[in-house]
Design a protein around this motif. Structure first.
Motif, PDB file in Angstrom:
ATOM      1  N   ALA A 267       1.045  -0.811  -0.142  1.00 21.05           N
ATOM      2  CA  ALA A 267      -0.086  -0.273   0.195  1.00 21.05           C
ATOM      3  C   ALA A 267       0.737   1.015   0.248  1.00 21.05           C
ATOM      4  O   ALA A 267       1.625   1.517   0.369  1.00 21.05           O
ATOM      5  N   VAL A 268       0.912   2.354  -0.859  1.00 21.28           N
ATOM      6  CA  VAL A 268       1.324   3.573  -0.598  1.00 21.28           C
ATOM      7  C   VAL A 268      -0.006   5.182   0.176  1.00 21.28           C
ATOM      8  O   VAL A 268      -0.937   4.564  -0.571  1.00 21.28           O
ATOM      9  N   GLU A 269       1.672   5.495   0.540  1.00 23.46           N
ATOM     10  CA  GLU A 269       0.391   6.836   1.506  1.00 23.46           C
ATOM     11  C   GLU A 269       1.522   7.739   0.857  1.00 23.46           C
ATOM     12  O   GLU A 269       2.220   7.666   0.450  1.00 23.46           O
ATOM     13  N   MET A 270      -0.003   8.825   0.089  1.00 20.43           N
ATOM     14  CA  MET A 270       0.507   9.999  -0.574  1.00 20.43           C
ATOM     15  C   MET A 270      -0.623  11.251   0.034  1.00 20.43           C
ATOM     16  O   MET A 270      -0.808  11.506   0.339  1.00 20.43           O
ATOM     17  N   VAL A 271       1.067  12.028  -0.083  1.00 19.94           N
ATOM     18  CA  VAL A 271       0.067  13.525   0.377  1.00 19.94           C
ATOM     19  C   VAL A 271       0.995  14.526  -0.691  1.00 19.94           C
ATOM     20  O   VAL A 271       1.850  14.896  -1.182  1.00 19.94           O
ATOM     21  N   VAL A 272      -0.529  14.387  -1.749  1.00 16.36           N
ATOM     22  CA  VAL A 272       0.082  15.874  -2.632  1.00 16.36           C
ATOM     23  C   VAL A 272      -0.475  17.027  -2.949  1.00 16.36           C
ATOM     24  O   VAL A 272      -1.290  17.731  -2.423  1.00 16.36           O
TER      25      VAL A 272
END
Ligand SMILES: [Cu+2]
Length: 133
Positions: free
Chosen positions: A54-59
């Motif tokens: 799983a990948v958590e991102m903040v953009v």
């Protein structure tokens, strides 16, 4: 009137140019394009072959640019010219956060994470290389 405008302008000019108020993602890796700063971290943190990731991102948009319309993440092996066998599903989680599930690096070697941020008819592509053993 003029006096209050002169007072406000220097404050606006002093604001940082990039990613003001970007939510913190502890231990994340930073990549960026002309328009966006993207932080990501994986779960599990240590990548393993043939394991779902799983990948958590903040953009975060830079200085006055619009929020992303969509965010995608993919994996690619540049030396073998192939991608993953699975397609990641990305869901917005609010406040500039996105959660991706279903990635899997199915063989050892060099992989590139590919992040695509779509906004205003353009796609910003950011990559980050990882090695899987
Ligand atoms: Cu390969």
């Amino acid at each position: 009137m003029l006096r209050s405008i002169a007072f406000i302008l220097p404050i606006a000019a002093a604001m940082p140019a990039a990613a003001q108020g970007c939510p913190d993602l502890a231990g994340a890796t930073k990549v960026e394009s002309d328009r966006y700063v993207l932080y990501y971290r994986t779960k599990p943190e240590k990548l393993a072959v043939s394991q779902h990731v799983a990948v958590e991102m903040v953009v975060c948009p830079k200085d006055g640019l619009p929020a992303p319309e969509s965010v995608r993440v993919d994996g690619f092996m540049p030396e073998h010219n192939h991608g993953m066998n699975y397609k990641a599903v990305v869901k917005p989680a609010g406040d500039g956060r996105y959660d991706a599930a279903g990635l899997m690096f199915h063989m050892p070697g060099r992989w590139d994470f590919i992040f695509e941020v779509r906004a205003g008819g353009k796609t910003d592509r950011m990559t980050h290389t990882v090695m899987l053993q």
